[in-house]
Scaffold this motif. Structure first.
Motif, mmCIF file in Angstrom:
data_model
loop_
_atom_site.group_PDB
_atom_site.id
_atom_site.type_symbol
_atom_site.label_atom_id
_atom_site.label_comp_id
_atom_site.label_asym_id
_atom_site.label_seq_id
_atom_site.Cartn_x
_atom_site.Cartn_y
_atom_site.Cartn_z
ATOM 1 N N PRO A 1 -1.868 -0.891 -18.669
ATOM 2 C CA PRO A 1 -2.151 -0.752 -17.242
ATOM 3 C C PRO A 1 -0.883 -0.424 -16.457
ATOM 4 N N THR A 2 -0.958 0.611 -15.618
ATOM 5 C CA THR A 2 0.224 1.095 -14.902
ATOM 6 C C THR A 2 -0.093 1.190 -13.418
ATOM 7 N N PHE A 3 0.732 0.550 -12.614
ATOM 8 C CA PHE A 3 0.507 0.379 -11.179
ATOM 9 C C PHE A 3 1.425 1.350 -10.436
ATOM 10 N N PHE A 4 0.830 2.271 -9.670
ATOM 11 C CA PHE A 4 1.585 3.288 -8.936
ATOM 12 C C PHE A 4 1.432 3.096 -7.430
ATOM 13 N N SER A 5 2.512 3.391 -6.700
ATOM 14 C CA SER A 5 2.435 3.507 -5.234
ATOM 15 C C SER A 5 3.242 4.719 -4.823
ATOM 16 N N HIS A 6 2.889 5.267 -3.663
ATOM 17 C CA HIS A 6 3.610 6.444 -3.148
ATOM 18 C C HIS A 6 4.122 6.141 -1.746
ATOM 19 N N ARG B 1 -10.449 1.838 2.481
ATOM 20 C CA ARG B 1 -11.193 0.662 2.912
ATOM 21 C C ARG B 1 -11.060 -0.501 1.926
ATOM 22 N N THR B 2 -10.133 -0.369 0.974
ATOM 23 C CA THR B 2 -9.860 -1.437 0.022
ATOM 24 C C THR B 2 -8.361 -1.721 0.002
ATOM 25 N N ASP B 3 -7.968 -2.744 -0.752
ATOM 26 C CA ASP B 3 -6.550 -3.102 -0.844
ATOM 27 C C ASP B 3 -5.832 -2.353 -1.954
ATOM 28 N N VAL B 4 -6.529 -2.030 -3.015
ATOM 29 C CA VAL B 4 -5.942 -1.364 -4.172
ATOM 30 C C VAL B 4 -7.071 -0.664 -4.916
ATOM 31 N N SER B 5 -6.769 0.465 -5.560
ATOM 32 C CA SER B 5 -7.767 1.195 -6.341
ATOM 33 C C SER B 5 -7.477 1.050 -7.824
ATOM 34 N N ALA C 1 -13.556 -3.370 -15.644
ATOM 35 C CA ALA C 1 -13.045 -4.607 -16.227
ATOM 36 C C ALA C 1 -11.704 -4.989 -15.606
ATOM 37 N N GLY C 2 -10.832 -3.993 -15.370
ATOM 38 C CA GLY C 2 -9.552 -4.274 -14.739
ATOM 39 C C GLY C 2 -9.716 -4.772 -13.316
ATOM 40 N N ALA C 3 -10.612 -4.135 -12.561
ATOM 41 C CA ALA C 3 -10.864 -4.566 -11.187
ATOM 42 C C ALA C 3 -11.435 -5.976 -11.165
ATOM 43 N N ALA C 4 -12.346 -6.264 -12.087
ATOM 44 C CA ALA C 4 -12.949 -7.602 -12.142
ATOM 45 C C ALA C 4 -11.915 -8.655 -12.510
ATOM 46 N N ALA C 5 -10.974 -8.313 -13.392
ATOM 47 C CA ALA C 5 -9.916 -9.264 -13.756
ATOM 48 C C ALA C 5 -9.085 -9.630 -12.536
ATOM 49 N N MET C 6 -8.731 -8.624 -11.716
ATOM 50 C CA MET C 6 -7.956 -8.905 -10.507
ATOM 51 C C MET C 6 -8.778 -9.693 -9.508
ATOM 52 N N ALA C 7 -10.044 -9.308 -9.344
ATOM 53 C CA ALA C 7 -10.890 -10.004 -8.376
ATOM 54 C C ALA C 7 -11.062 -11.469 -8.756
ATOM 55 N N GLY C 8 -11.241 -11.727 -10.042
ATOM 56 C CA GLY C 8 -11.406 -13.104 -10.481
ATOM 57 C C GLY C 8 -10.149 -13.929 -10.282
ATOM 58 N N ALA C 9 -8.985 -13.328 -10.563
ATOM 59 C CA ALA C 9 -7.722 -14.063 -10.442
ATOM 60 C C ALA C 9 -7.314 -14.270 -8.994
ATOM 61 N N LEU C 10 -7.680 -13.322 -8.115
ATOM 62 C CA LEU C 10 -7.209 -13.359 -6.731
ATOM 63 C C LEU C 10 -8.305 -13.735 -5.736
ATOM 64 N N HIS C 11 -9.464 -14.136 -6.259
ATOM 65 C CA HIS C 11 -10.583 -14.546 -5.408
ATOM 66 C C HIS C 11 -10.979 -13.434 -4.435
ATOM 67 N N ALA C 12 -11.091 -12.238 -4.973
ATOM 68 C CA ALA C 12 -11.456 -11.069 -4.173
ATOM 69 C C ALA C 12 -12.811 -10.539 -4.630
ATOM 70 N N VAL D 1 -2.489 2.464 -6.697
ATOM 71 C CA VAL D 1 -3.492 2.821 -7.697
ATOM 72 C C VAL D 1 -3.095 2.197 -9.032
ATOM 73 N N LEU D 2 -4.008 1.452 -9.617
ATOM 74 C CA LEU D 2 -3.813 0.917 -10.962
ATOM 75 C C LEU D 2 -4.566 1.806 -11.944
ATOM 76 N N VAL D 3 -3.833 2.418 -12.873
ATOM 77 C CA VAL D 3 -4.420 3.283 -13.891
ATOM 78 C C VAL D 3 -4.612 2.473 -15.169
ATOM 79 N N MET D 4 -5.844 2.447 -15.653
ATOM 80 C CA MET D 4 -6.183 1.726 -16.883
ATOM 81 C C MET D 4 -6.485 2.740 -17.978
ATOM 82 N N PRO D 5 -5.573 2.947 -18.934
ATOM 83 C CA PRO D 5 -5.894 3.836 -20.052
ATOM 84 C C PRO D 5 -7.107 3.306 -20.817
ATOM 85 N N GLU D 6 -7.943 4.200 -21.289
ATOM 86 C CA GLU D 6 -9.146 3.791 -22.001
ATOM 87 C C GLU D 6 -8.779 2.855 -23.152
ATOM 88 N N GLY D 7 -9.463 1.710 -23.209
ATOM 89 C CA GLY D 7 -9.192 0.731 -24.253
ATOM 90 C C GLY D 7 -8.159 -0.308 -23.892
#
Length: 297
Positions: free
Chosen positions: A292-297, A125-129, A37-48, A159-165
């Protein structure tokens, strides 16, 4: 430091987001739908589009790992796992259609490979997980943490971490950026820009910032805020005195107080062995965040 809200004209002038392929990890857990659901929300908003990586750990008979033929019991178990994965893949396709986003699914079987390593390989092979963190099972949470660490350290992608719920609602109303003057925090803020560009308000939070050649503690975060302002992102800097309290707790409390829809943080600024041995902000945020928490290293 604060900026005025952007006008409609300023918002329309923003360049299109760079993300075109949003990765979603299916770890064969009940919380996988939250990640999708989180990935679909980003894809819909960003036309991805959404690329789902279905991880399929297949058990082996370790007492007879080099036998010429597989134990029939193990082979039957593998077949059941594959059938369950096939059903899940069909369910994912139906959900993607319901979300009205394009996507595809790749199934990776982990027999002698670590699932986390396969997840990182696919994420390159993707832009974000996007992955989910379960809330009800300690064992499942530990398993997803291993996948998270593999993704964050091995993929070169955020990496975007989506806690359950939890739910990702775009465009964001309130977002929080955990700021330290480090490479990891800088990368996280930069990587999250496609989401921050359209946020109504961004809170840049720094805790017990040390002096540096460019900023003293009284002005910590001003340089990062100026960069966000240059991208027309409305930002307010919050400087917090930790008073011995864990930074993760300050950050999560601030997120709750402003009703943030996203937290952005650098990941594993210390050596990972130290994070495992004595804990660390990255590990604490992973297990304790409720948004939702967005991490980068």
């Amino acid at each position: 430091m604060a900026t005025a809200p952007r006008t409609t004209t300023q918002q329309a002038a923003q360049p299109s987001a760079a993300w075109r392929d949003i990765g979603s990890v299916a770890a064969q857990l009940p919380c996988d739908g939250t990640a999708l659901a989180g990935a679909a929300a980003m894809a819909g908003a960003l036309h991805a589009k959404v690329t789902v990586t279905q991880l399929l750990p297949l058990p082996v008979d370790t007492s007879n790992a080099w036998a010429l033929s597989m134990d029939p019991v193990i082979a039957e178990r593998h077949e059941r796992i594959r059938q369950d994965a096939h059903r899940q893949a069909n369910d994912i396709r139906h959900r993607l259609a319901a979300y009205a986003v394009q996507g595809d699914i790749t199934t990776l079987e982990a027999t002698f490979d670590e699932p986390s390593g396969l997840a990182a390989l696919a994420a390159r092979r993707t832009d974000v997980s996007v992955m989910a963190r379960p809330s009800g099972s300690v064992t499942d949470a530990a398993y997803t943490h291993a996948i998270f660490a593999g993704l964050l350290l091995g993929s070169g992608r955020p990496v975007l971490v989506m806690p359950e719920g939890s739910k990702l609602t775009l465009p964001l109303q309130q977002a929080v950026v955990a700021w330290t003057d480090s490479a990891e925090a800088t990368r996280a803020m930069h990587d999250a820009m496609p989401l921050l560009l359209h946020a109504e308000s961004v809170h840049l939070v720094t805790i017990d910032a040390p002096a540096s050649p460019l900023e003293n503690p009284a002005h910590a975060g001003d340089g990062a805020a100026a960069l966000l302002q240059a991208h027309s992102v409305p930002v307010t800097v919050h400087r917090i005195h930790g008073q011995g309290r864990a930074p993760s707790q300050w950050l999560l409390d601030h997120c709750r107080s402003v009703k943030a829809g996203l937290l952005v943080a650098g990941g594993y600024g210390h050596a990972r062995w130290r994070e495992w041995a004595v804990g660390g902000t990255t590990r604490e945020l992973f297990f304790e965040t409720s948004l939702p928490t967005f991490f980068s290293h």
